[in-house]
Design an enzyme around this catalytic site. Structure first.
Site, mmCIF file in Angstrom:
data_model
loop_
_atom_site.group_PDB
_atom_site.id
_atom_site.type_symbol
_atom_site.label_atom_id
_atom_site.label_comp_id
_atom_site.label_asym_id
_atom_site.label_seq_id
_atom_site.Cartn_x
_atom_site.Cartn_y
_atom_site.Cartn_z
ATOM 1 N N LYS A 1 3.495 9.901 -5.782
ATOM 2 C CA LYS A 1 2.487 9.315 -4.920
ATOM 3 C C LYS A 1 3.100 8.960 -3.573
ATOM 4 O O LYS A 1 2.682 9.465 -2.542
ATOM 5 C CB LYS A 1 1.858 8.075 -5.568
ATOM 6 C CG LYS A 1 0.844 8.403 -6.675
ATOM 7 C CD LYS A 1 1.438 8.427 -8.044
ATOM 8 C CE LYS A 1 0.427 8.285 -9.160
ATOM 9 N NZ LYS A 1 -0.542 9.334 -9.311
ATOM 10 N N ASP B 1 4.382 -1.460 -13.677
ATOM 11 C CA ASP B 1 4.175 -0.049 -13.338
ATOM 12 C C ASP B 1 3.662 -0.013 -11.905
ATOM 13 O O ASP B 1 2.495 -0.312 -11.646
ATOM 14 C CB ASP B 1 3.158 0.563 -14.302
ATOM 15 C CG ASP B 1 2.769 1.991 -13.911
ATOM 16 O OD1 ASP B 1 3.254 2.492 -12.877
ATOM 17 O OD2 ASP B 1 1.965 2.591 -14.648
ATOM 18 N N TRP C 1 -4.610 2.978 -16.459
ATOM 19 C CA TRP C 1 -3.174 3.140 -16.681
ATOM 20 C C TRP C 1 -2.618 2.070 -17.600
ATOM 21 O O TRP C 1 -1.854 2.378 -18.518
ATOM 22 C CB TRP C 1 -2.420 3.201 -15.343
ATOM 23 C CG TRP C 1 -2.497 4.599 -14.826
ATOM 24 C CD1 TRP C 1 -3.414 5.094 -13.966
ATOM 25 C CD2 TRP C 1 -1.672 5.698 -15.225
ATOM 26 N NE1 TRP C 1 -3.204 6.450 -13.795
ATOM 27 C CE2 TRP C 1 -2.139 6.833 -14.549
ATOM 28 C CE3 TRP C 1 -0.582 5.828 -16.079
ATOM 29 C CZ2 TRP C 1 -1.565 8.093 -14.702
ATOM 30 C CZ3 TRP C 1 0.000 7.077 -16.235
ATOM 31 C CH2 TRP C 1 -0.494 8.192 -15.549
#
Lengths: 368, 368
Positions: B199, B175, B101
């Protein structure tokens, strides 16, 4: 119990059958042991929902094979930037300004393109459409932007302009957010069309983009990857995690649309006939009254969004209170326009418009 | 009936209580006569949902008053562009690359900023975190980007770096998509944090951004208005139509989180204790086995995403089939890594992890 009739301009009413099915499947979709919200977007369960939803939209709307159907995020205001980021090539574009939405679009596009206003009805207060024959189209525009239904002003193109016949070689970009799926679309005139789902397709948070393949691949370098049409198309709308539940609800709405009939007609053709009947009922009630009026020229009144005003504006609150008491919800006009607005999208049955018209008559009589 | 246990990395399991309530309110929210999906985002019903959801998130996560909470669209991949569009000022930024990511983030940021890689563990195959004392931080960076939990690689910062102590004056951008709300956050170290909801917070299609007020107002001219943090903040996340139903589900999830307890702890502190117990149970089962292994250094293993491998990879399909038969769903690892991955977010109870561990033992035994 009868549900109230919801005239919201968006997010807007969803067919009761869709909501009922979504509620029933909320904890367990088709025996998978998962609700749709809980599924990986890459698992076979969600992929089957995605494929069916896309195929149903293509069939319902008769989208030709040379067009890609993309499920994106950011809504109409997001697309106001995303379209020029993808299609303007940093050069000139033509914009036709016919209401609040196309006005916003041309302003945002100035960040990325040289905007030429080919026509505008701002001076008329957005109560009519400019004759396409009078549009000042550029010879070198990378596209021509229109909003084919102005949600706030209640104006609708009854036919799309034929740019080629008008001497332009540019593709037509259409913001059809607030009347998508309410009538057939002539794709031969279109390069790209986009629409937020929250009026006629499903919940807020999903944008449907339909783009002709030859227009892909020309995004500016500064276009965010998640909003690059080619990237989205190459990844089957799954470059970033798509709004899965919103896609599912749109899919249930497409199933519902497929099963709608009016006489021999079905699907979008049936919806169009029903929408014509609803709009005629409401506009004729307005036109025949002494209390209510609508400002838009008769030949471009929107079938979806019907703004109207009380000649005595001091009665606005009383009108809205009485409406709510009768189960007629969300009729207040947009703050920039005032008055009332009845949005009568696909999910609004004729009976809902009839109930509104009956109430309008009764309210007018009570004021006499 | 017991629901299966869903180990999807996202979109992921939602608490059963949340889904049950959403199903019950689907056609009529609190007697309003409308489902949440059908409400105007500007009506008092949805505004009350929005205000409660935002207030609950602020309280749960102890977000200080100088931070704005924004509800946006586009997910983590969208934010990879939106963050530099808003904060880079077109100059230098520092990126710490610790997995798939943060790697994607730094690549996307290059469209808008001069990216300096302050540290990277790519050479180690993303199995450890670089010591912050070794980071090569720039004196003139406009921000430092980290991904505090790498969903694919299963790596988590157990404490956030203290940039000031490391000699950097830049704000920290985090993030936290895949572990937001799983543990408390030290906001004193953060300038901006963002996370996709799918999530730990709710459905896909909603991004939560928490940004310190002094960082607003510096967006590049090319930043789309719908993704300009200042515009979004000034319009209470309603510059464009927000993903209303996703916000509502996140709000129900926050209500659920508020009511979670472990001993004297409640809310996020209770979740953290439960998440520690879940992770310890699963990692110790992996470490004590002859069949399974995890590649990540013990001090930076993610509590949320637990990738593991079978020493005999030819048994992968059999493992997954047996798991599914026991109601243990979506355990297949990310395609870029292979093997298995158990994502054990807040909605996964300890009993689910216990069921997985029991199955892993049984499967290993059956292979002997």
């Amino acid at each position: 119990m009868t549900r109230p009739f919801n005239f919201s301009a968006g997010p807007a009413a969803i067919p009761e059958e869709v909501l009922t099915q979504a509620a029933a499947e909320m904890l367990d979709w088709h025996g998978s042991g998962m609700g749709v919200m809980e599924m990986s977007h890459r698992g076979k369960e969600f992929l089957s929902i995605y494929a069916q939803t896309k195929a149903d939209f293509r069939a319902l709307m008769a989208v030709p094979p040379e067009f890609k159907i993309l499920f994106m995020q950011g809504g109409g205001l997001g697309e106001n930037a995303i379209v020029p980021l993808n299609l303007s090539r940093g050069g000139k574009i033509d914009c036709v300004v016919t209401g609040s939405w196309s006005q916003k679009s041309q302003k945002e596009a100035r960040k990325y393109a040289q905007v030429h206003i080919a026509a505008s009805t701002e001076a008329s207060g957005y109560t009519r459409l400019p004759d396409p024959a009078s549009w000042d189209l550029s010879s070198d525009a990378n596209y021509v932007h229109i909003c084919s239904n102005e949600t706030i002003d209640g104006i609708e193109f009854q036919t799309l302009p034929d740019l080629q016949a008008l001497g332009s070689k540019a593709p037509l970009v259409v913001d059809f957010s607030s009347h998508v799926a309410s009538r057939p679309v002539d794709w031969s005139k279109i390069g790209l069309a986009f629409g937020g789902a929250q009026k006629n397709l499903g919940p807020a948070g999903l944008t449907v983009v339909v783009v002709r393949e030859d227009l892909l691949g020309h995004a500016l370098d500064i276009c965010p990857s998640a909003f690059n049409y080619e990237t989205v198309a190459d990844n089957q709308s799954m470059y970033n995690t798509p709004p899965t539940f919103a896609i599912y609800i749109a899919g249930l709405t497409f199933q519902w649309l497929k099963h709608q009939t009016e006489g021999d007609l079905h699907g979008i053709a049936a919806m169009e006939q029903r929408n014509i009947a609803k709009a005629e009922l409401l506009y004729s009630a307005i036109d025949q009254s002494q209390l209510y009026f609508n400002k838009v020229d008769a030949d471009c009144r929107s079938r979806m969004n019907v703004p109207f005003f009380l000649r005595d504006e001091s009665r606005n609150d009383a009108f809205l209170e009485g409406a709510k008491a009768r189960g007629l919800l969300q009729l207040k006009g947009h703050k920039s326009v005032g008055g009332m607005r009845a949005s009568i999208y696909n999910a609004m049955p004729l009976a809902g418009v009839q109930a509104l018209v009956d109430y309008m008559h009764a309210f007018e009589k009570s004021q006499a």
